[in-house]
Write a protein that holds these residues in place. Sequence first.
Motif, mmCIF file in Angstrom:
data_model
loop_
_atom_site.group_PDB
_atom_site.id
_atom_site.type_symbol
_atom_site.label_atom_id
_atom_site.label_comp_id
_atom_site.label_asym_id
_atom_site.label_seq_id
_atom_site.Cartn_x
_atom_site.Cartn_y
_atom_site.Cartn_z
ATOM 1 N N TYR A 94 41.569 34.922 34.591
ATOM 2 C CA TYR A 94 40.812 36.117 34.970
ATOM 3 C C TYR A 94 39.565 35.716 35.746
ATOM 4 O O TYR A 94 38.798 34.851 35.317
ATOM 5 N N GLN A 95 39.396 36.357 36.898
ATOM 6 C CA GLN A 95 38.260 36.074 37.763
ATOM 7 C C GLN A 95 37.456 37.352 37.994
ATOM 8 O O GLN A 95 38.030 38.431 38.195
ATOM 9 N N ASN A 96 36.132 37.242 37.949
ATOM 10 C CA ASN A 96 35.278 38.377 38.286
ATOM 11 C C ASN A 96 35.397 38.636 39.787
ATOM 12 O O ASN A 96 35.170 37.743 40.599
ATOM 13 N N ASP A 145 31.775 44.512 36.914
ATOM 14 C CA ASP A 145 32.382 43.473 36.080
ATOM 15 C C ASP A 145 33.901 43.488 36.138
ATOM 16 O O ASP A 145 34.578 42.939 35.265
ATOM 17 N N GLN A 179 37.663 42.599 36.801
ATOM 18 C CA GLN A 179 38.315 41.295 36.791
ATOM 19 C C GLN A 179 39.767 41.418 37.231
ATOM 20 O O GLN A 179 40.388 42.472 37.078
ATOM 21 N N HIS A 192 43.537 39.008 37.127
ATOM 22 C CA HIS A 192 44.235 37.796 36.699
ATOM 23 C C HIS A 192 44.974 37.254 37.919
ATOM 24 O O HIS A 192 45.922 37.865 38.405
#
Length: 303
Positions: free
Chosen positions: A225-227, A270, A272, A274
Amino acid sequence: MKIEKSEAEPSEQISSISLKDTKSLRPFFVLFSLLGLLVILSVLVYRLPTTNPFVKTVSFIIPFPAVMVDGSIITMRTYILEREALAQYLKNSGTTEPPSNDVLQQTILEALVNKTVIRKLASRYGVKLDQASVEKYYQDVVAGQSSEDDFTKELSETFGWSKTDFKKRIVESIVLALQMSDFVSKDETLQAPVREEVEQVYGRLKAGEDFLTVSATSFENDLGYQNVADLPEEWKVVKDLPVGVLSEIIELEQNYVIATITDRIEAAEDSQIHLMTVMIPKITLENLVSEYLSNAKVRYFVK
């Protein structure tokens, strides 16, 4: 009645001929003497340790080769200077277990050979050293020190180098390598085989093959998971990518990437995603150097 001699006495003729022969042969004697001296010096230079003062003195006068790379000479002088700098660094750094002479020699020679190959490749592809970049790199290094005077003093104490030595031996090599790395990364001809590979992978994915199945035969990366807000600029194409949809082929500095999103969590700033990718490395400068050396004629004179 006095009879004059019409011809010289035999002894005089012999002397005259001998003198002429000696004069004509004198250049050959000089040449043979010089060649003999050169042979003797060569034997001594290559048999005595490179730390021997005699070897250093002679090598600084006569450019004896330490290594030859496809006809390009790395001189004994260059090798000795590099070795002295490394030895002085190890001494001043307080190394308790310095490397053996064989390891030192191999390390230095490999570094010098690689530098030579990079210069040859730069010449082949028309990449010229950017002196402005050399000066900028040097100033960036100095900016991290307390002052330039302190830095040059440290160079002298640690390596026995002047500021000019540091630029010539270190900065120029680094900058040229960076320029070449950038060139190789962006050159379409050099990257063509990798580009063809990634397009074949992309074609299979677009045809409906399972992402994980296809990526298993390539370089698959689960980036987790990346912001979304923290993704770098080169990844911006995936920020609004719907779940399960393929990205276009993304070209990064060192890789070609195909990405897909398996999950998305919406939470304003915020948010996110994947991120899953197929990441195929580009041809690098290191690849080119290795390929060059695999076909090059490299002869070592330092044993």
